[in-house]
Design a protein around this motif. Structure first.
Motif, PDB file in Angstrom:
ATOM      1  N   TYR A 106      -5.974  90.298  80.842  1.00  0.00           N
ATOM      2  CA  TYR A 106      -4.634  90.864  80.674  1.00  0.00           C
ATOM      3  C   TYR A 106      -3.733  90.574  81.882  1.00  0.00           C
ATOM      4  N   SER A 107      -4.325  90.528  83.070  1.00  0.00           N
ATOM      5  CA  SER A 107      -3.523  90.249  84.266  1.00  0.00           C
ATOM      6  C   SER A 107      -2.944  88.839  84.215  1.00  0.00           C
ATOM      7  N   GLU A 108      -3.781  87.903  83.791  1.00  0.00           N
ATOM      8  CA  GLU A 108      -3.329  86.513  83.696  1.00  0.00           C
ATOM      9  C   GLU A 108      -2.147  86.392  82.720  1.00  0.00           C
ATOM     10  N   ILE A 109      -2.248  87.118  81.609  1.00  0.00           N
ATOM     11  CA  ILE A 109      -1.170  87.084  80.607  1.00  0.00           C
ATOM     12  C   ILE A 109       0.087  87.750  81.171  1.00  0.00           C
ATOM     13  N   ALA A 110      -0.087  88.907  81.787  1.00  0.00           N
ATOM     14  CA  ALA A 110       1.067  89.641  82.332  1.00  0.00           C
ATOM     15  C   ALA A 110       1.784  88.830  83.406  1.00  0.00           C
ATOM     16  N   VAL A 165      -6.335 101.336  80.494  1.00  0.00           N
ATOM     17  CA  VAL A 165      -4.912 101.021  80.280  1.00  0.00           C
ATOM     18  C   VAL A 165      -4.088 101.469  81.490  1.00  0.00           C
ATOM     19  N   LEU A 166      -4.408 102.627  82.035  1.00  0.00           N
ATOM     20  CA  LEU A 166      -3.684 103.118  83.213  1.00  0.00           C
ATOM     21  C   LEU A 166      -3.823 102.150  84.388  1.00  0.00           C
ATOM     22  N   LYS A 167      -5.032 101.641  84.608  1.00  0.00           N
ATOM     23  CA  LYS A 167      -5.240 100.657  85.698  1.00  0.00           C
ATOM     24  C   LYS A 167      -4.372  99.418  85.485  1.00  0.00           C
ATOM     25  N   LEU A 168      -4.344  98.964  84.247  1.00  0.00           N
ATOM     26  CA  LEU A 168      -3.539  97.768  83.932  1.00  0.00           C
ATOM     27  C   LEU A 168      -2.058  98.010  84.192  1.00  0.00           C
ATOM     28  N   VAL A 169      -1.564  99.144  83.721  1.00  0.00           N
ATOM     29  CA  VAL A 169      -0.134  99.441  83.823  1.00  0.00           C
ATOM     30  C   VAL A 169       0.258  99.721  85.277  1.00  0.00           C
ATOM     31  N   ASP A 170      -0.655 100.321  86.050  1.00  0.00           N
ATOM     32  CA  ASP A 170      -0.403 100.499  87.488  1.00  0.00           C
ATOM     33  C   ASP A 170      -0.189  99.146  88.163  1.00  0.00           C
ATOM     34  N   ALA A 171      -0.907  98.127  87.668  1.00  0.00           N
ATOM     35  CA  ALA A 171      -0.860  96.804  88.309  1.00  0.00           C
ATOM     36  C   ALA A 171       0.240  95.896  87.753  1.00  0.00           C
ATOM     37  N   MET A 209     -11.833  96.042  64.832  1.00  0.00           N
ATOM     38  CA  MET A 209     -11.728  94.582  64.709  1.00  0.00           C
ATOM     39  C   MET A 209     -12.266  93.851  65.942  1.00  0.00           C
ATOM     40  N   THR A 210     -12.094  94.443  67.115  1.00  0.00           N
ATOM     41  CA  THR A 210     -12.450  93.713  68.340  1.00  0.00           C
ATOM     42  C   THR A 210     -13.835  94.077  68.850  1.00  0.00           C
ATOM     43  N   GLY A 211     -14.355  95.232  68.415  1.00  0.00           N
ATOM     44  CA  GLY A 211     -15.642  95.681  68.924  1.00  0.00           C
ATOM     45  C   GLY A 211     -15.558  96.297  70.311  1.00  0.00           C
ATOM     46  N   GLN A 212     -14.346  96.422  70.838  1.00  0.00           N
ATOM     47  CA  GLN A 212     -14.197  96.939  72.201  1.00  0.00           C
ATOM     48  C   GLN A 212     -12.943  97.798  72.300  1.00  0.00           C
ATOM     49  N   ASP A 213     -13.118  99.027  72.778  1.00  0.00           N
ATOM     50  CA  ASP A 213     -12.013  99.974  72.882  1.00  0.00           C
ATOM     51  C   ASP A 213     -11.252  99.767  74.188  1.00  0.00           C
ATOM     52  N   LEU A 214      -9.932  99.925  74.118  1.00  0.00           N
ATOM     53  CA  LEU A 214      -9.121  99.991  75.339  1.00  0.00           C
ATOM     54  C   LEU A 214      -8.986 101.474  75.690  1.00  0.00           C
ATOM     55  N   THR A 215      -9.672 101.916  76.716  1.00  0.00           N
ATOM     56  CA  THR A 215      -9.667 103.341  77.053  1.00  0.00           C
ATOM     57  C   THR A 215      -8.389 103.699  77.816  1.00  0.00           C
TER      58      THR A 215
END
Length: 307
Positions: free
Chosen positions: A123-127, A152-158, A142-148
């Motif tokens: 996600y960082s590379e895309i952002a 998400v908070l860590k991503l948005v902080d960055a 669909m993805t087999g993996q949850d975004l907790t």
């Protein structure tokens, strides 16, 4: 970066194709005009119901270019750019930015389960590759993996250009935790429900809107819920929501469910072809009859006269 332009009712638009599977521009224009005239708050192209997973990169680019140009700024345009590989997401996201989209929506890679470090790097590379606002798309079935919420908070902080999420999750408590966790620190972060039957709860918990497939053929229901809630006419919101909550039963008629949505659009009077991209298949006559019954139950079709 403000993202308040992303709220309310945004359909994941069905992509109309001809018998050869090519983009049917006339049919696509019909759908876009219908939805804008219904007063939706934005249009999301190449989501799950937009058959992105059945398209090549070139086909996805063609859809993104045509739809963005045809909408022509009338409402915000969101383009789904998720993929199993990071390079492709970057390429598609940069393309969406170049054609004038307002945001991209990025589902996490399906097939592989990623470590949190690898998912964060993805996600960082895309952002970092675009200036556009990015909405995450959480669909763990669909993805087999949850975004907790914590992830998400860590991503948005960055990354300040990650501005929202579409929560296509079974659990309302997941949506609640996402809203509380994110808005506690980032009050402008937007949270959309993906499932019809979670829309009203999402709003009451402090969420921002719905991105759900039924808006393609019954925009008046989700818009009725949203308007009723916003204007504090809760009885009205509940009554629209009760009709809307019937609709997910139709998705059990077929998988992928894309043909079901297109047939519902046609049954409600839209002049479009209902072709779908394999491995999705056209709906059988028996299943179309079942679909009619569900639409009658939701008060979207007149019941057939008794002979």
């Amino acid at each position: 970066m403000t993202n308040k332009k992303f709220q309310g009712v945004i359909p994941p638009v069905s992509i109309i194709v001809d018998e050869q599977g090519r983009l049917d521009k006339k049919g696509m224009a019909t759908v876009i005009d219908f939805l804008i005239e219904a007063r939706v708050d934005g249009l999301f192209f190449l989501g799950t119901g937009g058959e992105f997973s059945q398209m090549s990169v070139e086909e996805r680019k063609e859809v993104a270019s045509f739809t963005t140009e045809y909408v022509n700024g009338r409402v915000p345009v969101l383009i789904g750019t998720g993929s199993t590989n990071t390079r492709e997401v970057v390429l598609l996201s940069q393309h969406a930015e170049s054609v004038g989209a307002d945001a991209v929506v990025v589902i996490n890679p399906y097939f592989w389960n990623l470590t949190e470090e690898n998912l964060f790097a993805h996600y960082s590379e895309i952002a970092n590759s675009v200036n556009l606002p990015i909405l995450l798309y959480n669909f763990p079935t669909m993805t087999g993996q949850d975004l907790t919420p914590e992830f998400v908070l860590k991503l948005v902080d960055a990354h300040e250009n990650i501005v929202g999420i579409k929560e296509t999750v079974e659990s309302v408590s997941h949506i609640r935790d996402m809203i509380l966790t994110m808005k506690g620190k980032h009050p402008d972060f937007v949270v959309f429900s993906g499932f019809d039957d979670h829309f009203l709860q999402t709003l009451t918990l402090g969420g921002d809107g719905a991105i759900s497939a039924s808006v393609n053929f019954a925009p008046e229901l989700a818009l009725g819920v949203y308007k009723g809630f916003k204007e504090n006419r809760i009885d009205e919101a509940v009554s629209f929501h009760q009709r809307m909550a019937v609709l997910p039963t139709m998705y059990k008629l077929d998988s992928p469910f894309v043909s079901v949505v297109k047939e519902a659009m046609k049954l409600r009077g839209m002049d479009i072809s209902t072709n779908v991209l394999a491995p999705a298949r056209s709906l059988s006559a028996e299943k179309i009859e079942e679909l009619k019954k569900i639409l009658v139950q939701a008060d979207l079709l007149e019941s057939a006269p008794v002979k």
